[in-house]
Design a protein around this motif. Sequence first.
Motif, short mmCIF file in Angstrom:
data_model
loop_
_atom_site.label_atom_id
_atom_site.label_comp_id
_atom_site.label_asym_id
_atom_site.label_seq_id
_atom_site.Cartn_x
_atom_site.Cartn_y
_atom_site.Cartn_z
N VAL A 84 42.34 -17.84 -6.66
CA VAL A 84 41.38 -17.50 -7.70
C VAL A 84 42.18 -16.79 -8.79
O VAL A 84 42.93 -15.86 -8.49
CB VAL A 84 40.25 -16.59 -7.17
CG1 VAL A 84 39.33 -16.15 -8.31
CG2 VAL A 84 39.45 -17.30 -6.09
N GLY A 85 42.06 -17.26 -10.02
CA GLY A 85 42.83 -16.69 -11.11
C GLY A 85 41.97 -16.28 -12.28
O GLY A 85 40.79 -16.61 -12.35
N LEU A 86 42.57 -15.55 -13.20
CA LEU A 86 41.87 -15.06 -14.38
C LEU A 86 42.54 -15.61 -15.63
O LEU A 86 43.77 -15.61 -15.73
CB LEU A 86 41.90 -13.54 -14.41
CG LEU A 86 41.23 -12.87 -15.62
CD1 LEU A 86 39.72 -13.04 -15.55
CD2 LEU A 86 41.59 -11.41 -15.69
N SER A 87 41.75 -16.09 -16.55
CA SER A 87 42.23 -16.53 -17.85
C SER A 87 41.54 -15.71 -18.92
O SER A 87 40.31 -15.69 -18.99
CB SER A 87 41.93 -18.01 -18.08
OG SER A 87 42.70 -18.81 -17.24
N ILE A 88 42.31 -15.03 -19.74
CA ILE A 88 41.78 -14.32 -20.90
C ILE A 88 42.05 -15.24 -22.09
O ILE A 88 43.20 -15.51 -22.42
CB ILE A 88 42.46 -12.95 -21.11
CG1 ILE A 88 42.43 -12.11 -19.84
CG2 ILE A 88 41.85 -12.22 -22.29
CD1 ILE A 88 41.06 -11.67 -19.39
N VAL A 89 41.00 -15.75 -22.71
CA VAL A 89 41.16 -16.84 -23.66
C VAL A 89 41.24 -16.37 -25.11
O VAL A 89 42.15 -16.73 -25.84
CB VAL A 89 40.02 -17.88 -23.49
CG1 VAL A 89 40.17 -19.02 -24.47
CG2 VAL A 89 40.01 -18.40 -22.05
N GLU A 90 40.27 -15.57 -25.55
CA GLU A 90 40.23 -15.19 -26.97
C GLU A 90 39.31 -14.00 -27.17
O GLU A 90 38.62 -13.56 -26.26
CB GLU A 90 39.75 -16.36 -27.82
CG GLU A 90 38.32 -16.78 -27.53
CD GLU A 90 37.88 -18.00 -28.32
OE1 GLU A 90 36.68 -18.09 -28.59
OE2 GLU A 90 38.71 -18.85 -28.65
#
Length: 191
Positions: A84-90
Amino acid sequence: MVKKIFINIILLTMLVAILSGCGGAEQTTDKKPEIPKTNQNDIELSIPPVLQNSEGEVLKSDKDALEDVQNFINKQNTTKQGEVGLSIVEFVKLVESDAPTKYAFMAALVNRSDQEGSDIEMKFTITNKATNVKIYDGDKITLSEEQFGFLKPNHAIPFKITIPDMENITPEMTVQDYDFEWEITNSKMKE
């Protein structure tokens, strides 16, 4: 949507068949084929109730940001199979009139594991690289089942992390101006 998944399955099956025939001698293995890190097209965005209106439609203010999230998790996300991962997009501008802040990070929790979960509690430390100021220092955020639903395998749940006004976000700033440390501290995960 179903047609796209069906086509992806057929293409993956053809690729496996071609690759298995290129080894000369027949090879057998009990190992499941890994989905390459670059093939993230099997991640589906689950729009949580908190980002929908009463008719279940995406809020107009979040529509563009959610399209950016979908593109990001399909092209740039680095969450490995089984994790399970985290993406910080904008950054997104908050339009609620009673909001204590004007901006938020638009993020997505990406599930490439075999488990689904809800009531996911995460601990964040977010540091401004230029000022070395921690805008979050071990603070907890919970994606409750009521507001965010279930995090299913091969799905991602978008959510917002508000940015304190003292950060003075400018148009030149990006999420790359921040360091993010996070961990899941509690959840209801099940297979």
